[in-house]
Design a protein around this motif. Structure first.
Motif, PDB file in Angstrom:
ATOM      1  N   LEU A 381     -32.077   7.324   9.553  1.00 50.13           N
ATOM      2  CA  LEU A 381     -31.508   8.408  10.586  1.00 50.13           C
ATOM      3  C   LEU A 381     -32.782   9.663  10.328  1.00 50.13           C
ATOM      4  N   VAL A 382     -33.174  10.150  11.444  1.00 53.26           N
ATOM      5  CA  VAL A 382     -34.278  11.088  11.666  1.00 53.26           C
ATOM      6  C   VAL A 382     -33.680  12.315  12.133  1.00 53.26           C
ATOM      7  N   THR A 383     -33.936  13.465  11.507  1.00 52.46           N
ATOM      8  CA  THR A 383     -33.467  14.703  11.486  1.00 52.46           C
ATOM      9  C   THR A 383     -34.647  15.787  12.190  1.00 52.46           C
ATOM     10  N   GLY A 384     -33.934  16.677  12.765  1.00 52.63           N
ATOM     11  CA  GLY A 384     -34.922  18.033  13.045  1.00 52.63           C
ATOM     12  C   GLY A 384     -34.004  19.063  13.041  1.00 52.63           C
ATOM     13  N   THR A 385     -34.837  20.496  12.852  1.00 47.73           N
ATOM     14  CA  THR A 385     -34.076  21.644  12.813  1.00 47.73           C
ATOM     15  C   THR A 385     -34.845  22.670  13.615  1.00 47.73           C
ATOM     16  N   GLY A 386     -34.206  23.711  13.997  1.00 48.85           N
ATOM     17  CA  GLY A 386     -34.649  24.891  14.658  1.00 48.85           C
ATOM     18  C   GLY A 386     -34.022  25.901  15.059  1.00 48.85           C
ATOM     19  N   LEU A 387     -34.583  26.967  15.383  1.00 52.68           N
ATOM     20  CA  LEU A 387     -33.745  28.210  15.861  1.00 52.68           C
ATOM     21  C   LEU A 387     -33.012  28.144  17.148  1.00 52.68           C
ATOM     22  N   THR A 388     -33.587  27.115  17.951  1.00 58.13           N
ATOM     23  CA  THR A 388     -33.111  26.756  18.997  1.00 58.13           C
ATOM     24  C   THR A 388     -33.008  25.148  18.954  1.00 58.13           C
ATOM     25  N   MET A 389     -31.917  24.700  20.007  1.00 57.54           N
ATOM     26  CA  MET A 389     -31.720  23.309  20.280  1.00 57.54           C
ATOM     27  C   MET A 389     -32.975  22.678  20.747  1.00 57.54           C
ATOM     28  N   LYS A 390     -33.748  23.127  21.523  1.00 60.13           N
ATOM     29  CA  LYS A 390     -34.824  22.625  21.906  1.00 60.13           C
ATOM     30  C   LYS A 390     -35.777  22.224  20.888  1.00 60.13           C
ATOM     31  N   ASP A 391     -36.066  23.381  20.126  1.00 65.06           N
ATOM     32  CA  ASP A 391     -36.856  23.280  18.884  1.00 65.06           C
ATOM     33  C   ASP A 391     -36.174  22.181  18.010  1.00 65.06           C
ATOM     34  N   ALA A 392     -35.196  22.015  17.867  1.00 64.37           N
ATOM     35  CA  ALA A 392     -34.560  20.888  16.869  1.00 64.37           C
ATOM     36  C   ALA A 392     -35.004  19.523  17.131  1.00 64.37           C
ATOM     37  N   GLN A 393     -34.593  19.488  18.771  1.00 64.37           N
ATOM     38  CA  GLN A 393     -34.782  18.322  19.405  1.00 64.37           C
ATOM     39  C   GLN A 393     -36.445  17.797  19.301  1.00 64.37           C
ATOM     40  N   LYS A 394     -37.178  18.809  19.593  1.00 69.90           N
ATOM     41  CA  LYS A 394     -38.552  18.420  19.511  1.00 69.90           C
ATOM     42  C   LYS A 394     -39.170  18.006  18.279  1.00 69.90           C
ATOM     43  N   MET A 395     -38.643  18.755  16.980  1.00 70.47           N
ATOM     44  CA  MET A 395     -38.998  18.520  15.504  1.00 70.47           C
ATOM     45  C   MET A 395     -38.602  16.876  15.536  1.00 70.47           C
TER      46      MET A 395
END
Length: 431
Positions: A381-395
């Motif tokens: 399971l690979v995760t990402g986080t960010g202040l915006t949804m796009k930032d989280a998806q990119k990570m």
């Protein structure tokens, strides 16, 4: 309420299929002592090399400071252990029934004055077919009990006459006969699927509340078979009108039943109302792993505090968290021959030394190498986080690109639903 002492602790994880590996491993990395038991025979190798494995968890109860049960169905055992003075993160007989007995769960929602969709429970396909033909409408077929673990059996009808549901019921009758068990037909409504969840400390819900959007189909754009989960997007909030009108109303009954754990209520919402669909009265998978990506305090300490009945506010990141399963054949089906041919002991190669956002699922370590084991084909399971949804998806997708697994596949649109769903939720006053 027990006083929390900031010292390293002993955790015993009791897992049904090895799903607890990621949080057990994280708890170990935080400096605690950890032991992991896996019940399912085909999943016994999961976790070897990551954490210490045990063959009989009951022999280690006295060793543990806290016991963590990762699945539904152990409520009676959890209650017995609590009566003996043990700290237990897990269910009760009541919360087991909320999830496993769909009819009971819906009746409890109704009893607590929470709106529900019309539903009817059946024991035979013939009865259900006769009912749909007499009451044409769009329905969802929902297996109950253990059969509901076979996520591909859940069927969401699209035909307002119910004829697609009738055809599926006839197909199930031919393939399952009388071995299917009880199931529900629930009236289908259009809207946004959303879940609200929170940790419960035996007395009250802990804040912030978690809001999750699941992606259940195998392929992007919600195509293909239902898998249970291919990934989720989420965020944390202090207040939620959906939570207040649903799960919050269950607070007193959960306290009465001495529940210490995590509970989730999946809902369909639209401009006409909020309609709860089903409970998950345990960790959600992969929900808990994505939650961990957003929780900034040690996960072991959090679980210990919940089991201790401590009142506290969770420390979480602002913004959004997303996570995607990276899987291999035969997922989402069970096919031993295919798994052994294409996936068993397949190597998971990490291009970078950092394991941030990389959550081991059904893996073992041999000679310092991550290998796929078990029988499901869920690798990471690979995760990402960010202040915006796009930032989280990119990570998240950047991290997936640092992983090499032969024959792997994953959804490429986890989180995309948010951009349309959020507009609807705002317009309905539900955010």
């Amino acid at each position: 309420m027990r006083k929390i002492v900031q010292v390293k602790k002993k955790f015993l994880f009791i897992s049904r299929w090895g799903e607890a590996l990621d949080i057990a491993n994280a708890t170990l990395q935080e400096g605690n002592e950890v032991k992991l038991y896996v019940e399912d025979k085909a999943s016994k190798e999961i976790g070897y090399g990551f954490v210490k494995k045990v063959q009989d968890w009951k022999k280690h109860v006295d060793w543990a400071d806290v016991l963590i049960f990762d699945y539904t169905g152990n409520g009676a055992i959890c209650q017995e252990l609590r009566a003996q003075g043990k700290l237990v993160f897990g269910g009760t007989e009541y919360t087991d029934a909320l999830e496993l007995d769909r009819n009971f769960g819906q009746e409890e929602l109704k009893r607590h004055k929470i709106n529900i969709l019309p539903f009817k429970e059946f024991e035979t396909f013939k009865e259900a077919i006769k009912y749909v033909e007499a009451n044409p409408n769009a329905y969802v077929i929902k297996p109950s009990g253990e059969t509901q673990e076979l996520k591909q059996l859940l069927f969401v009808g699209n035909d307002d006459s119910g004829q697609d549901v009738v055809r599926v019921l006839k197909a199930y009758e031919k393939s399952w006969g009388d071995d299917f068990g009880t199931f529900q037909l629930q009236r289908k409504v259009k809207g946004v699927e959303i879940s609200v969840s929170a940790f419960f400390n035996g007395v009250e819900f802990l804040t912030p509340i978690n809001i999750t959007f699941e992606h259940k189909k195998l392929f992007p754009k919600e195509l293909g078979v239902s898998t249970g989960e291919m990934g989720s997007s989420m965020f944390w909030v202090k207040d939620s009108p959906i939570f207040d009108k649903t799960l919050k109303k269950m607070e007193a009954i959960l306290a009465k039943n001495n529940f210490f754990g995590h509970i989730d209520l999946n809902c369909i919402v639209n401009g006409h109302g909020i309609y709860p669909l089903e409970f998950t009265s345990r960790f959600g998978f992969p929900q808990i792993f994505i939650q961990r990506a957003g929780i900034t305090e040690p996960i072991g300490e959090l679980l210990y505090k919940v089991a201790s009945g401590h009142k506290f506010q969770l420390q979480v990141k602002k913004g959004f968290q997303v996570g995607a399963f990276v899987v291999v054949p035969p997922f989402p089906y069970e096919d031993k021959k295919t798994f052994e041919l294409f996936s068993k002991d397949a190597v998971v190669i990490l291009k970078k030394d950092s394991l941030e956002g990389i959550h081991p699922m059904h893996l073992k370590i041999v000679n310092d190498q991550w290998l796929i084991t078990g029988n499901t084909g869920i690798a990471l399971l690979v995760t990402g986080t960010g202040l915006t949804m796009k930032d989280a998806q990119k990570m998240m997708y950047n991290r997936i690109n640092t992983v090499i697994i032969n024959n792997c596949y994953y959804r490429t649109d986890i989180g995309d639903r948010w951009f349309e769903d959020s507009d609807k939720l705002w317009s309905w006053g539900l955010l």
